[in-house]
Design a protein around this motif. Structure first.
Motif, PDB file in Angstrom:
ATOM      1  N   UNK A 269       0.847  -1.185   0.000  1.00 46.68           N
ATOM      2  CA  UNK A 269       0.000   0.000   0.000  1.00 46.68           C
ATOM      3  C   UNK A 269       0.883   1.235   0.000  1.00 46.68           C
ATOM      4  N   UNK A 270       0.443   2.269  -0.676  1.00 47.37           N
ATOM      5  CA  UNK A 270       1.153   3.543  -0.665  1.00 47.37           C
ATOM      6  C   UNK A 270       0.141   4.661  -0.524  1.00 47.37           C
ATOM      7  N   UNK A 271       0.573   5.730   0.072  1.00 43.56           N
ATOM      8  CA  UNK A 271      -0.345   6.844   0.244  1.00 43.56           C
ATOM      9  C   UNK A 271       0.357   8.130   0.578  1.00 43.56           C
ATOM     10  N   UNK A 272      -0.410   9.211   0.483  1.00 44.94           N
ATOM     11  CA  UNK A 272       0.054  10.531   0.893  1.00 44.94           C
ATOM     12  C   UNK A 272      -0.702  10.950   2.154  1.00 44.94           C
ATOM     13  N   UNK A 273       0.026  11.447   3.119  1.00 42.51           N
ATOM     14  CA  UNK A 273      -0.547  11.975   4.345  1.00 42.51           C
ATOM     15  C   UNK A 273      -0.022  13.394   4.513  1.00 42.51           C
ATOM     16  N   UNK A 274      -0.653  14.132   5.398  1.00 48.59           N
ATOM     17  CA  UNK A 274      -0.159  15.481   5.671  1.00 48.59           C
ATOM     18  C   UNK A 274      -0.409  15.848   7.120  1.00 48.59           C
ATOM     19  N   UNK A 275       0.418  16.763   7.592  1.00 51.33           N
ATOM     20  CA  UNK A 275       0.256  17.283   8.942  1.00 51.33           C
ATOM     21  C   UNK A 275       0.383  18.792   8.877  1.00 51.33           C
ATOM     22  N   UNK A 276      -0.695  19.444   9.251  1.00 55.41           N
ATOM     23  CA  UNK A 276      -0.688  20.904   9.333  1.00 55.41           C
ATOM     24  C   UNK A 276      -0.245  21.314  10.739  1.00 55.41           C
ATOM     25  N   UNK A 277       0.284  22.512  10.898  1.00 57.11           N
ATOM     26  CA  UNK A 277       0.717  22.953  12.224  1.00 57.11           C
ATOM     27  C   UNK A 277      -0.404  22.854  13.246  1.00 57.11           C
ATOM     28  N   UNK A 278      -0.114  22.213  14.356  1.00 57.42           N
ATOM     29  CA  UNK A 278      -1.092  22.094  15.421  1.00 57.42           C
ATOM     30  C   UNK A 278      -2.170  21.059  15.195  1.00 57.42           C
ATOM     31  N   UNK A 279      -2.049  20.286  14.136  1.00 56.90           N
ATOM     32  CA  UNK A 279      -3.064  19.283  13.827  1.00 56.90           C
ATOM     33  C   UNK A 279      -2.454  17.891  13.748  1.00 56.90           C
ATOM     34  N   UNK A 280      -3.328  16.904  13.789  1.00 53.79           N
ATOM     35  CA  UNK A 280      -2.890  15.520  13.654  1.00 53.79           C
ATOM     36  C   UNK A 280      -2.578  15.212  12.185  1.00 53.79           C
ATOM     37  N   UNK A 281      -1.758  14.208  11.991  1.00 54.70           N
ATOM     38  CA  UNK A 281      -1.499  13.751  10.634  1.00 54.70           C
ATOM     39  C   UNK A 281      -2.775  13.124  10.079  1.00 54.70           C
ATOM     40  N   UNK A 282      -3.065  13.426   8.822  1.00 58.15           N
ATOM     41  CA  UNK A 282      -4.284  12.913   8.222  1.00 58.15           C
ATOM     42  C   UNK A 282      -4.009  12.337   6.835  1.00 58.15           C
ATOM     43  N   UNK A 283      -4.853  11.414   6.454  1.00 60.49           N
ATOM     44  CA  UNK A 283      -4.742  10.826   5.133  1.00 60.49           C
ATOM     45  C   UNK A 283      -5.169  11.835   4.078  1.00 60.49           C
ATOM     46  N   UNK A 284      -4.422  11.912   3.010  1.00 58.37           N
ATOM     47  CA  UNK A 284      -4.782  12.734   1.857  1.00 58.37           C
ATOM     48  C   UNK A 284      -5.326  11.831   0.751  1.00 58.37           C
ATOM     49  N   UNK A 285      -4.546  10.837   0.370  1.00 63.59           N
ATOM     50  CA  UNK A 285      -4.951   9.922  -0.692  1.00 63.59           C
ATOM     51  C   UNK A 285      -4.164   8.634  -0.562  1.00 63.59           C
ATOM     52  N   UNK A 286      -4.827   7.539  -0.870  1.00 58.42           N
ATOM     53  CA  UNK A 286      -4.191   6.225  -0.823  1.00 58.42           C
ATOM     54  C   UNK A 286      -4.308   5.528  -2.164  1.00 58.42           C
ATOM     55  N   UNK A 287      -3.348   4.687  -2.457  1.00 60.79           N
ATOM     56  CA  UNK A 287      -3.391   3.872  -3.665  1.00 60.79           C
ATOM     57  C   UNK A 287      -2.938   2.465  -3.310  1.00 60.79           C
ATOM     58  N   UNK A 288      -3.819   1.673  -2.708  1.00 57.27           N
ATOM     59  CA  UNK A 288      -3.450   0.289  -2.397  1.00 57.27           C
ATOM     60  C   UNK A 288      -3.029  -0.474  -3.655  1.00 57.27           C
ATOM     61  N   UNK A 289      -3.646  -0.121  -4.759  1.00 53.69           N
ATOM     62  CA  UNK A 289      -3.216  -0.618  -6.061  1.00 53.69           C
ATOM     63  C   UNK A 289      -3.299   0.560  -7.020  1.00 53.69           C
ATOM     64  N   UNK A 290      -2.828   0.367  -8.220  1.00 52.75           N
ATOM     65  CA  UNK A 290      -2.862   1.458  -9.199  1.00 52.75           C
ATOM     66  C   UNK A 290      -4.291   1.825  -9.572  1.00 52.75           C
ATOM     67  N   UNK A 291      -5.226   0.900  -9.381  1.00 48.24           N
ATOM     68  CA  UNK A 291      -6.607   1.156  -9.774  1.00 48.24           C
ATOM     69  C   UNK A 291      -7.510   1.448  -8.589  1.00 48.24           C
ATOM     70  N   UNK A 292      -7.064   1.140  -7.403  1.00 48.34           N
ATOM     71  CA  UNK A 292      -7.868   1.362  -6.216  1.00 48.34           C
ATOM     72  C   UNK A 292      -7.370   2.625  -5.542  1.00 48.34           C
TER      73      UNK A 292
END
Length: 120
Positions: free
Chosen positions: A33-56
């Motif tokens: 699995x691969x994905x992008x996450x982000x953390x804004x100042x003062x906030x928890x890390x959150x999921x942005x987008x995931x790609x468990x497969x190239x089509x999912x």
């Protein structure tokens, strides 16, 4: 062991676009699995987008319709095209790779993070 490196990021005006790229190296045959996450100042890390497969593909509600993630399964690379950026998208973005080994061991690998700043 897997190494994860992000490229791209930077400063962009609201409404603009930015591309992020994630490359992996090492023993990447176990990457599931691969994905992008982000953390804004003062906030928890959150999921942005995931790609468990190239089509999912999965997106956070906050970025649906604006961001597009793509994965190259053969190379285990991950890209993120961020359009119509908003100041609230400002954060450090992290690439994540999940390594799954038989029978059921999972290992999380993270990049060092890359800054995206959206000015109003």
């Amino acid at each position: 062991q897997i190494q994860v490196v992000e490229f791209g990021g930077g400063l962009v005006q609201a409404g603009g676009s930015l591309s992020l790229f994630c490359a992996t190296s090492g023993d990447t045959t176990c990457v599931s699995d691969m994905g992008w996450y982000r953390r804004a100042p003062g906030k928890e890390r959150e999921l942005v987008a995931r790609a468990p497969t190239a089509r999912s593909l999965q997106y956070a509600d906050s970025v649906k319709g604006r961001f597009s993630v793509s994965r190259d399964n053969a190379k285990n690379t991950l890209s993120l095209l961020a359009n119509s950026l908003k100041p609230e998208d400002t954060a450090t973005y992290y690439c994540h790779a999940l390594c799954t080994e038989w029978p059921n061991h999972e290992y999380n690998y993270w990049g060092q993070g890359i800054q995206v700043t959206v000015s109003s």
